[in-house]
Design an enzyme around this catalytic site. Sequence first.
Site, PDB file in Angstrom:
ATOM      1  N   LYS A   1       0.809  -1.223   0.000  1.00  0.00           N
ATOM      2  CA  LYS A   1       0.000   0.000   0.000  1.00  0.00           C
ATOM      3  C   LYS A   1       0.838   1.267   0.000  1.00  0.00           C
ATOM      4  O   LYS A   1       0.448   2.273  -0.572  1.00  0.00           O
ATOM      5  CB  LYS A   1      -0.926   0.081   1.225  1.00  0.00           C
ATOM      6  CG  LYS A   1      -1.637  -1.178   1.599  1.00  0.00           C
ATOM      7  CD  LYS A   1      -0.908  -1.995   2.686  1.00  0.00           C
ATOM      8  CE  LYS A   1      -0.738  -3.432   2.296  1.00  0.00           C
ATOM      9  NZ  LYS A   1       0.520  -4.076   2.357  1.00  0.00           N
ATOM     10  N   ARG A   2       1.982   1.176   0.643  1.00  0.00           N
ATOM     11  CA  ARG A   2       2.770   2.407   0.728  1.00  0.00           C
ATOM     12  C   ARG A   2       3.321   2.843  -0.626  1.00  0.00           C
ATOM     13  O   ARG A   2       3.856   3.936  -0.765  1.00  0.00           O
ATOM     14  CB  ARG A   2       3.909   2.240   1.740  1.00  0.00           C
ATOM     15  CG  ARG A   2       5.029   1.376   1.274  1.00  0.00           C
ATOM     16  CD  ARG A   2       6.013   1.057   2.388  1.00  0.00           C
ATOM     17  NE  ARG A   2       6.925   0.028   1.963  1.00  0.00           N
ATOM     18  CZ  ARG A   2       7.912   0.235   1.095  1.00  0.00           C
ATOM     19  NH1 ARG A   2       8.129   1.430   0.615  1.00  0.00           N
ATOM     20  NH2 ARG A   2       8.683  -0.754   0.731  1.00  0.00           N
TER      21      ARG A   2
END
Length: 477
Positions: free
Chosen positions: A256-257
């Site tokens: 997600k980052r």
Amino acid sequence: MSDAPPRVRFAPAPSGSLHVGGARTALFNWLYARRNGGTFVLRVEDTDADRVTDEAMRVLERSLHWLGLDWDEGPGVGGSRGPYRQTERFDVYRDAAGVLVEGGHAYRCYCTPEELEERRRQAKAADRAPGYDGRCRRLTDEERAAFEAEGRPWALRFAIPEGRSVEFDDLVKGPQHFDYEALRDFVIVRSDGSPTYLLASGVDDLRMGMTHVIRGEDLLPSTPRQLLMFEALGEPAPQYAHLPLILGPDRAKLSKRHGAVAVEWFREHGYLPDALVNYLALLGWSPGNNDEILPRAELVERFDLSAVSRHPAIFDIEKLAWMNGEYLRALSDEEVAAGMLTSLSEAGLVADLDTLRAIAPHVKERMKRLDEAPAMLRFLFSDDVALDEKAEAAVAKVGPDYLRRAADRVASVSPWTVEGITAALDEVAASADLNRSKGWQPVRAAVTGTTVSPPLPESLTLLGRDETVARLRAAAG
RNA sequence: GGUCCCAUCGUCUAGAGGCCCAGGACACCACCCUCUCAAGGUGGAGACACGGGUUCAAAUCCCGUUGGGACUACCA
């Protein structure tokens, strides 16, 4: 290799959204099943109550449906090997754990999380392997009785047989060899009675009759453990294929980052499911020649596990965007219009299908994503045409007289057709000794508020004569 | 640290000993087309990580080095 139809599965943990790494794993399983007349099973690994949510489950199903990865067995469709949610299968895992305990392949571990953490820390500090040290495996009867009397909670650990090594042939990575020293006794049942991934996933692959387990390479180290477990259970193992990971631009496992990685995000940002599927298929697999635009049917026809690459691939959204543009251009005007209607309304613009259908052939070759439609077509569906900086400059260049003349000339165009408008615009430009490029640009700026738009005459036919004239006069001041 | 995996243009890849002084695609640059922007066309720059072998011949096979990654949880 047996030639019975293969059974494969995609087994995600519904925590958060389905991201492209998971989607790619699902896709390869789906392709393998479809290619070989097999069965594609969706199994939900929801044993970790702390991380699993209903919302994530809904998003997972929606993402899979959107991608067109339909499952033959699983939530919503049923099947003879269900249930397909692990939280509904705890008795299955309990039975398997019981067999392992009875056979002397699993033992109670009384170590507390704190003790474990402390010993892990010490091991690291001393530069020793941080894995479980096997303390409770060597407990004397007295020690064990003491812990029991004390009412200490326990977890069940699988006992790695000593002196053993594990060999197996991975369908994409080739022959694998693991020595038992590298394999530490792992927890199969937590102290709260719930099964861990190693147990639940492995037992389900057995009970659900999986012939092939196609999963991410991050799970390669868990394979020898599960193989040893199957051996202890006395059951034959499926075949394994570990897919190379998808990485972010920083070469770390995609997460997600890294920003835009959720399938939902692509759905919401004007990407086409077929384009995403096509792109993902090419991440770690190649048909063996230079073909790249491969429609779903062709993907199914040509997919081959043995052609999967062994090295990781970096996710390149630029190339995806290009491919999306290719798929967009292959769509019918009707389909493009429908897609734009959605993104336009999401942008708060009220559009009508007829206008969109008419402008579709002119905009689809200038778009890569459907969500570019609002910016491109705002002038058609909104009266607010405040000129941007470049538009102001373009208008200033010719001055208000030019625009007034253009308005007058355009007002007399009849019938209101592309040909008529083109002739009028050319006349106006010629009257000021300007070519099309210089002469039309101020008109575009005045009418659309920008210096970039679909072809001008075509745009104006849809805008209408009155509105065109009004905007020209407004810009003239 | 340990175990395991991997290594061709910036990126995705083709290449399974001679067809490769390495091909395609995205991105990039130039030109053409052109009412803007695109799309399209043409051309350009750009890689076999390094070192040893094996072989008449290696991007392709072997070993080592270097580099990257994964795992090392009572997460999956």
